[in-house]
Design a protein around this motif. Sequence first.
Motif, PDB file in Angstrom:
ATOM      1  N   ALA A 319       0.830  -1.209   0.000  1.00  0.00           N
ATOM      2  CA  ALA A 319       0.000   0.000   0.000  1.00  0.00           C
ATOM      3  C   ALA A 319       0.861   1.253   0.000  1.00  0.00           C
ATOM      4  N   ALA A 320       1.924   1.249   0.783  1.00  0.00           N
ATOM      5  CA  ALA A 320       2.795   2.424   0.869  1.00  0.00           C
ATOM      6  C   ALA A 320       3.440   2.735  -0.475  1.00  0.00           C
ATOM      7  N   GLY A 335      -5.382   6.015   1.814  1.00  0.00           N
ATOM      8  CA  GLY A 335      -4.745   4.937   2.562  1.00  0.00           C
ATOM      9  C   GLY A 335      -5.734   3.924   3.113  1.00  0.00           C
ATOM     10  N   PRO A 336      -6.767   4.365   3.853  1.00  0.00           N
ATOM     11  CA  PRO A 336      -7.737   3.398   4.397  1.00  0.00           C
ATOM     12  C   PRO A 336      -8.467   2.611   3.309  1.00  0.00           C
ATOM     13  N   ASP A 337      -8.848   3.300   2.222  1.00  0.00           N
ATOM     14  CA  ASP A 337      -9.539   2.594   1.135  1.00  0.00           C
ATOM     15  C   ASP A 337      -8.639   1.526   0.520  1.00  0.00           C
ATOM     16  N   LEU A 341      -9.171  -2.502   0.286  1.00  0.00           N
ATOM     17  CA  LEU A 341      -9.168  -3.202  -1.002  1.00  0.00           C
ATOM     18  C   LEU A 341      -8.141  -4.335  -0.994  1.00  0.00           C
ATOM     19  N   LEU A 342      -6.941  -4.046  -0.523  1.00  0.00           N
ATOM     20  CA  LEU A 342      -5.896  -5.065  -0.510  1.00  0.00           C
ATOM     21  C   LEU A 342      -6.262  -6.229   0.405  1.00  0.00           C
ATOM     22  N   HIS A 343      -6.830  -5.924   1.550  1.00  0.00           N
ATOM     23  CA  HIS A 343      -7.191  -7.008   2.464  1.00  0.00           C
ATOM     24  C   HIS A 343      -8.302  -7.874   1.867  1.00  0.00           C
ATOM     25  N   THR A 344      -9.245  -7.239   1.194  1.00  0.00           N
ATOM     26  CA  THR A 344     -10.311  -8.006   0.534  1.00  0.00           C
ATOM     27  C   THR A 344      -9.753  -8.880  -0.570  1.00  0.00           C
ATOM     28  N   ALA A 345      -8.824  -8.317  -1.392  1.00  0.00           N
ATOM     29  CA  ALA A 345      -8.209  -9.097  -2.449  1.00  0.00           C
ATOM     30  C   ALA A 345      -7.336 -10.205  -1.877  1.00  0.00           C
TER      31      ALA A 345
END
Length: 350
Positions: A319-320, A335-337, A341-345
């Motif tokens: 993410a960074a 950042g939060p979005d 998204l990454l955690h869902t993927a």
Amino acid sequence: MSSFVYDALPMRVVFGSGSLARVADEVERLGLQRVLVLCTPQQRELADQVAELLGNRAAGVFDQARMHVPVETVEAAGTVAVDLEADGWVAAGGGSTIGLGKALALRTGLPVVAVPTTYAGSEMTPIWGLTQDGRKKTGRDRSVLPHTVIYDPDLTLSLPPSVSATSGLNALAHAVEALYAPDVSPVVSAMAEQGVRDLAAALPLIAADPGDSAARAACLQGAWLCGACLGSTTMGLHHKLCHVLGGMLDLPHAETHAVVLPHVAAYNLPAAPSAAAALNRALATDDAAAALAYLGSRLDVPPGLRDLGVAASDLPRIAAEVLAHPYANPRPVTGPDLETLLHTAWKGRT
């Protein structure tokens, strides 16, 4: 109608069953005398066949193409080319091989003939990529465009259904992003919609019958159209994520695109109603993101990033890096979005 700019790319396409037999004619047409044939170790047999068709116009074979185009591989191929006095390249294979050909064209200015054997579509774009020290750098330069692309559906008949699926979804992702790109045009929109329609219809047919030659040709046509869309527009969040994931973690390129696709679509399409409408038409649905997720499940694509070997602890640095060097996107990326998204993927399809 809104204003737009469409800059057509100079490409020669030779399409059809048995087109590989024309490779020597295409090399001769470019005035090349000693071309180096590029491939991965797994496709050496095809490269040898190409070299045989080229006859005395083949300088040799370099069979060390690798995913994400490491700088070291480009340097090694360049050294071989100098030793053999090569004056051009024939890239026979998937995205890894064609990516190597484009990187070599960028460095040397020598022309490339591409012979794709997957549905990646990268042969239709001026986008190049190089990986060094765990970071993938990309750019655009027309000098990397293959002078000729030979699409022979027969060369994809041996492509396993699983590879066909991820390769095709990789190409489909190019069209999805092109539909909401800031520089989209009516020409690109039409190609993107048809490319998505071709791939979405044909990929399940290949999964059911890998020998379906008509479905193979339809997928290759879809990949051509989707790749041409990517070549004419600006990349967004989807490609940025996949480039970072691939460069940092050395993930399989096509599988990463296939996994990420529905999640980024779900994030972006509410902010891009015209793109959503085009995808809904192409997929015969009223929820394009859900339809893309369902298509992936039908094709037995890995459900989530964790299935590709990504650890949950990897997500913050991914993410960074994405936020540090963002691409244009129809919806602002916070950042939060992005973490959501990454955690869902990472968890996978819902």
